[in-house]
Design a protein around this motif. Structure first.
Motif, PDB file in Angstrom:
ATOM      1  N   GLN A 170       1.387  10.155  -1.738  1.00  0.00           N
ATOM      2  CA  GLN A 170       1.603   8.721  -1.893  1.00  0.00           C
ATOM      3  C   GLN A 170       0.445   7.963  -1.255  1.00  0.00           C
ATOM      4  O   GLN A 170      -0.109   8.406  -0.243  1.00  0.00           O
ATOM      5  N   VAL A 171       0.096   6.822  -1.850  1.00  0.00           N
ATOM      6  CA  VAL A 171      -0.924   5.959  -1.259  1.00  0.00           C
ATOM      7  C   VAL A 171      -0.418   4.523  -1.269  1.00  0.00           C
ATOM      8  O   VAL A 171       0.332   4.124  -2.165  1.00  0.00           O
ATOM      9  N   PRO A 172      -0.817   3.729  -0.266  1.00  0.00           N
ATOM     10  CA  PRO A 172      -0.372   2.337  -0.232  1.00  0.00           C
ATOM     11  C   PRO A 172      -1.047   1.505  -1.312  1.00  0.00           C
ATOM     12  O   PRO A 172      -2.146   1.822  -1.771  1.00  0.00           O
ATOM     13  N   PHE A 173      -0.365   0.430  -1.718  1.00  0.00           N
ATOM     14  CA  PHE A 173      -0.946  -0.519  -2.670  1.00  0.00           C
ATOM     15  C   PHE A 173      -0.282  -1.868  -2.466  1.00  0.00           C
ATOM     16  O   PHE A 173       0.810  -1.960  -1.899  1.00  0.00           O
ATOM     17  N   ALA A 174      -0.951  -2.914  -2.926  1.00  0.00           N
ATOM     18  CA  ALA A 174      -0.382  -4.253  -2.870  1.00  0.00           C
ATOM     19  C   ALA A 174       0.489  -4.451  -4.098  1.00  0.00           C
ATOM     20  O   ALA A 174       0.057  -4.173  -5.221  1.00  0.00           O
ATOM     21  N   VAL A 175       1.706  -4.930  -3.898  1.00  0.00           N
ATOM     22  CA  VAL A 175       2.618  -5.121  -5.022  1.00  0.00           C
ATOM     23  C   VAL A 175       2.017  -6.073  -6.054  1.00  0.00           C
ATOM     24  O   VAL A 175       2.239  -5.923  -7.258  1.00  0.00           O
ATOM     25  N   GLY A 176       1.210  -7.024  -5.604  1.00  0.00           N
ATOM     26  CA  GLY A 176       0.557  -7.936  -6.529  1.00  0.00           C
ATOM     27  C   GLY A 176      -0.444  -7.258  -7.441  1.00  0.00           C
ATOM     28  O   GLY A 176      -0.879  -7.844  -8.445  1.00  0.00           O
ATOM     29  N   ASP A 177      -0.814  -6.017  -7.120  1.00  0.00           N
ATOM     30  CA  ASP A 177      -1.763  -5.252  -7.932  1.00  0.00           C
ATOM     31  C   ASP A 177      -1.053  -4.093  -8.633  1.00  0.00           C
ATOM     32  O   ASP A 177      -1.612  -3.014  -8.799  1.00  0.00           O
ATOM     33  N   LEU A 178       0.184  -4.323  -9.053  1.00  0.00           N
ATOM     34  CA  LEU A 178       0.960  -3.279  -9.707  1.00  0.00           C
ATOM     35  C   LEU A 178       0.253  -2.757 -10.957  1.00  0.00           C
ATOM     36  O   LEU A 178       0.385  -1.593 -11.323  1.00  0.00           O
ATOM     37  N   ALA A 179      -0.520  -3.613 -11.618  1.00  0.00           N
ATOM     38  CA  ALA A 179      -1.188  -3.235 -12.862  1.00  0.00           C
ATOM     39  C   ALA A 179      -2.383  -2.321 -12.638  1.00  0.00           C
ATOM     40  O   ALA A 179      -2.819  -1.636 -13.569  1.00  0.00           O
ATOM     41  N   PHE A 180      -2.927  -2.299 -11.415  1.00  0.00           N
ATOM     42  CA  PHE A 180      -4.081  -1.446 -11.079  1.00  0.00           C
ATOM     43  C   PHE A 180      -5.191  -1.625 -12.121  1.00  0.00           C
ATOM     44  O   PHE A 180      -5.716  -0.654 -12.668  1.00  0.00           O
ATOM     45  N   ALA A 181      -5.569  -2.872 -12.361  1.00  0.00           N
ATOM     46  CA  ALA A 181      -6.524  -3.186 -13.428  1.00  0.00           C
ATOM     47  C   ALA A 181      -7.968  -2.897 -13.049  1.00  0.00           C
ATOM     48  O   ALA A 181      -8.831  -2.769 -13.925  1.00  0.00           O
ATOM     49  N   HIS A 182      -8.264  -2.805 -11.750  1.00  0.00           N
ATOM     50  CA  HIS A 182      -9.645  -2.607 -11.309  1.00  0.00           C
ATOM     51  C   HIS A 182      -9.730  -1.387 -10.390  1.00  0.00           C
ATOM     52  O   HIS A 182      -8.825  -1.109  -9.611  1.00  0.00           O
ATOM     53  N   GLY A 183     -10.843  -0.653 -10.503  1.00  0.00           N
ATOM     54  CA  GLY A 183     -11.056   0.513  -9.659  1.00  0.00           C
ATOM     55  C   GLY A 183     -10.100   1.649  -9.954  1.00  0.00           C
ATOM     56  O   GLY A 183      -9.758   2.436  -9.058  1.00  0.00           O
ATOM     57  N   TYR A 184      -9.713   1.770 -11.191  1.00  0.00           N
ATOM     58  CA  TYR A 184      -8.657   2.716 -11.565  1.00  0.00           C
ATOM     59  C   TYR A 184      -9.072   4.173 -11.372  1.00  0.00           C
ATOM     60  O   TYR A 184     -10.191   4.574 -11.716  1.00  0.00           O
ATOM     61  N   ARG A 185      -8.143   4.957 -10.849  1.00  0.00           N
ATOM     62  CA  ARG A 185      -8.254   6.409 -10.791  1.00  0.00           C
ATOM     63  C   ARG A 185      -6.882   6.992 -11.058  1.00  0.00           C
ATOM     64  O   ARG A 185      -5.887   6.556 -10.469  1.00  0.00           O
ATOM     65  N   GLY A 186      -6.816   7.985 -11.940  1.00  0.00           N
ATOM     66  CA  GLY A 186      -5.539   8.567 -12.315  1.00  0.00           C
ATOM     67  C   GLY A 186      -4.785   9.158 -11.135  1.00  0.00           C
ATOM     68  O   GLY A 186      -3.566   9.020 -11.030  1.00  0.00           O
ATOM     69  N   VAL A 187      -5.516   9.804 -10.233  1.00  0.00           N
ATOM     70  CA  VAL A 187      -4.876  10.410  -9.057  1.00  0.00           C
ATOM     71  C   VAL A 187      -4.213   9.326  -8.215  1.00  0.00           C
ATOM     72  O   VAL A 187      -3.056   9.465  -7.784  1.00  0.00           O
ATOM     73  N   GLU A 188      -4.931   8.225  -7.980  1.00  0.00           N
ATOM     74  CA  GLU A 188      -4.371   7.152  -7.161  1.00  0.00           C
ATOM     75  C   GLU A 188      -3.213   6.466  -7.871  1.00  0.00           C
ATOM     76  O   GLU A 188      -2.217   6.091  -7.237  1.00  0.00           O
ATOM     77  N   ALA A 189      -3.319   6.297  -9.201  1.00  0.00           N
ATOM     78  CA  ALA A 189      -2.231   5.675  -9.957  1.00  0.00           C
ATOM     79  C   ALA A 189      -0.948   6.496  -9.830  1.00  0.00           C
ATOM     80  O   ALA A 189       0.150   5.948  -9.653  1.00  0.00           O
ATOM     81  N   TYR A 190      -1.078   7.801  -9.936  1.00  0.00           N
ATOM     82  CA  TYR A 190       0.072   8.688  -9.766  1.00  0.00           C
ATOM     83  C   TYR A 190       0.676   8.515  -8.375  1.00  0.00           C
ATOM     84  O   TYR A 190       1.902   8.389  -8.219  1.00  0.00           O
ATOM     85  N   ARG A 191      -0.171   8.497  -7.368  1.00  0.00           N
ATOM     86  CA  ARG A 191       0.321   8.439  -5.991  1.00  0.00           C
ATOM     87  C   ARG A 191       0.929   7.076  -5.667  1.00  0.00           C
ATOM     88  O   ARG A 191       1.869   6.993  -4.877  1.00  0.00           O
ATOM     89  N   ARG A 192       0.411   6.012  -6.274  1.00  0.00           N
ATOM     90  CA  ARG A 192       1.053   4.701  -6.143  1.00  0.00           C
ATOM     91  C   ARG A 192       2.476   4.749  -6.723  1.00  0.00           C
ATOM     92  O   ARG A 192       3.419   4.236  -6.116  1.00  0.00           O
ATOM     93  N   SER A 193       2.582   5.335  -7.899  1.00  0.00           N
ATOM     94  CA  SER A 193       3.894   5.370  -8.554  1.00  0.00           C
ATOM     95  C   SER A 193       4.899   6.165  -7.737  1.00  0.00           C
ATOM     96  O   SER A 193       6.098   5.838  -7.716  1.00  0.00           O
ATOM     97  N   LYS A 194       4.457   7.184  -7.039  1.00  0.00           N
ATOM     98  CA  LYS A 194       5.372   7.994  -6.238  1.00  0.00           C
ATOM     99  C   LYS A 194       5.779   7.286  -4.948  1.00  0.00           C
ATOM    100  O   LYS A 194       6.888   7.504  -4.439  1.00  0.00           O
ATOM    101  N   LEU A 195       4.912   6.424  -4.404  1.00  0.00           N
ATOM    102  CA  LEU A 195       5.328   5.575  -3.296  1.00  0.00           C
ATOM    103  C   LEU A 195       6.398   4.600  -3.774  1.00  0.00           C
ATOM    104  O   LEU A 195       7.433   4.411  -3.106  1.00  0.00           O
TER     105      LEU A 195
END
Length: 314
Positions: A170-195
């Motif tokens: 899991q990795v932290p993210f800002a709820v306001g950036d739920l779309a992950f529109a910038h700086g995208y990485r599949g690994v980080e997107a997966y880990r955001r979703s699991k948090l």
């Protein structure tokens, strides 16, 4: 793997299936029914077949009709029912819930297992049918919507359980950036979703507790040998059997009948990322989730219940 090691794994699996047959919800008489998402490969397939062999009725979800047909053929009888839906579409998630409820029988366990992994190395950002970032859509929004829509049926079948297959990755993210529109990485997107999944599990557990429904999240094993892991280019570190040993007791074992709101790491209680327990993060995530799911909750019995346990008349 040596022959003795194979025999040991086979014996362990047999013991698990025996516990499944005698297990979940001993307070309730009669046959048990579970819905397992992502049941056509990997852990979901192993879990569906283990429950079926133990006498459960299994509602097996998948995207691919051919794979579902092969799973049904292996099961060999009507106690394994196949349900097709693409969880990248929230409309199809709602349809899956409606078809599950329309069967007219009880639902004792929902296992939200289906997920999209890291993706192939270097793959770009993808979106769902509803325009959400794909991994957040399939790994978090879809299981959240499915659990909310099926909560009345689970409550009517209580004691009942929801088991979310999560990850310690899991990795932290800002709820306001739920779309992950910038700086995208599949690994980080997966880990955001699991948090998000872990945080949502804790909120749903609070809402479901008075209804006789437990809700837990489990990291089954690290990098199991599954198609999802192999696609990402990661060398497997564990087997599907390892994962099954962690998940099956949460579905079937009477020892966990009253356990709720817990994150498991394998077979033992563990801890999600600290942010998953943060009240402000969870409140903001719940509000964003409500906005994303509102159109698909309209008209459902569960539409007045938020994952944080509060209610709304919207």
């Amino acid at each position: 793997m040596t022959a003795s090691r194979q025999e040991q794994r086979a014996q362990q699996q047999e013991q698990q299936e025996q516990r499944a047959g005698s297990g979940a919800g001993e307070r309730a008489a009669g046959p048990r029914t579970a819905l397992v998402t992502g049941a056509t490969s990997g852990l979901g397939r192993a879990l569906a077949l283990a429950l079926h062999r133990s006498g459960w009725t299994v509602l097996a979800h998948g995207r691919d009709r051919g794979r579902l047909a092969r799973l049904a053929a292996e099961a060999g009888d009507s106690r394994l029912v196949t349900l097709t839906a693409d969880l990248a579409s929230l409309a199809e998630v709602r349809s899956l819930a409606e078809r599950t409820a329309a069967r007219g029988g009880p639902l004792h366990v929902l296992v939200n297992n289906a997920a999209v992994g890291f993706g192939p190395p270097g793959a770009g950002r993808e979106t769902s049918a509803d325009g959400h970032e794909l991994r957040m859509a399939v790994n978090y929004l879809a299981p959240t919507l499915l659990a909310r829509l099926l909560l009345p049926l689970l409550a009517a079948s209580a004691p009942a359980r929801v088991v979310a297959v999560g990850s310690v990755g899991q990795v932290p993210f800002a709820v306001g950036d739920l779309a992950f529109a910038h700086g995208y990485r599949g690994v980080e997107a997966y880990r955001r979703s699991k948090l998000a999944l872990a945080a949502g599990t804790f909120d749903l557990a609070e809402a479901a507790r008075p209804l006789g429904v437990t809700v837990n999240c489990v990291h089954p094993a690290g990098f199991m040998d599954t198609p999802m892991v192999r696609e990402s280019g990661v060398a497997p570190l564990s087997t599907v059997a390892d994962g099954l040993r962690a998940v099956l007791p949460l579905v079937t074992d009477p020892a966990f009948a009253d356990t709720t709101g817990t994150f498991f790491r394998g077979t033992e209680p563990g801890r999600a990322l600290d942010l998953a327990y943060d009240p402000r993060f969870r409140r903001d995530l719940a509000a964003a989730t409500d906005r994303a799911l509102r159109a698909h909750m309209c008209g459902s019995e569960a539409s007045d219940t938020r994952t944080d346990g509060s209610t709304t008349d919207e």
